[in-house]
Design a protein around this motif. Structure first.
Motif, short mmCIF file in Angstrom:
data_model
loop_
_atom_site.label_atom_id
_atom_site.label_comp_id
_atom_site.label_asym_id
_atom_site.label_seq_id
_atom_site.Cartn_x
_atom_site.Cartn_y
_atom_site.Cartn_z
N HIS A 1 0.88 4.22 -2.82
CA HIS A 1 0.80 5.69 -2.55
C HIS A 1 1.94 6.61 -3.38
O HIS A 1 1.68 7.41 -3.98
CB HIS A 1 0.99 5.74 -1.27
N GLU B 1 1.54 9.14 -6.41
CA GLU B 1 2.35 10.62 -6.34
C GLU B 1 3.37 10.63 -7.35
O GLU B 1 3.38 11.78 -7.97
CB GLU B 1 2.91 10.68 -4.95
N GLU C 1 0.91 -1.20 0.06
CA GLU C 1 -0.01 -0.12 0.13
C GLU C 1 0.80 1.03 0.15
O GLU C 1 0.73 2.22 -0.66
CB GLU C 1 -0.95 -0.05 1.27
N TRP C 2 1.90 1.29 0.60
CA TRP C 2 2.78 2.42 0.70
C TRP C 2 3.49 2.66 -0.58
O TRP C 2 3.65 3.58 -1.19
CB TRP C 2 4.08 2.14 1.78
#
Length: 65
Positions: free
Chosen positions: A43, A47, A39-40
């Motif tokens: 993200h 970005e 999940e990181w």
């Protein structure tokens, strides 16, 4: 320690402002522990994709669209 140059100081201020706004908006910060490594990564990927879009927009602007 010598005084930091204006560029470094500006970036530090921007990071601080962004962190405060993010915490106020989302109620979490980067110390959160509720995301998996995947999940990181997602993200960060999102970005990075936004960043590429902004660069392309600026490129078009410089080329006179």
């Amino acid at each position: 320690m010598d005084k930091l140059d204006s560029i470094v100081t500006s970036i530090i201020d921007q990071f601080t402002t962004r962190a405060v706004k993010g915490k106020a908006k989302y109620g979490v910060d980067l110390d959160r522990n509720d995301l998996t490594l995947l999940e990181w990564i997602e993200h960060a990927k999102q970005e990075a994709m936004d960043f590429i879009l902004y660069l392309e927009r600026l490129k078009f602007k410089l080329q006179g669209e």
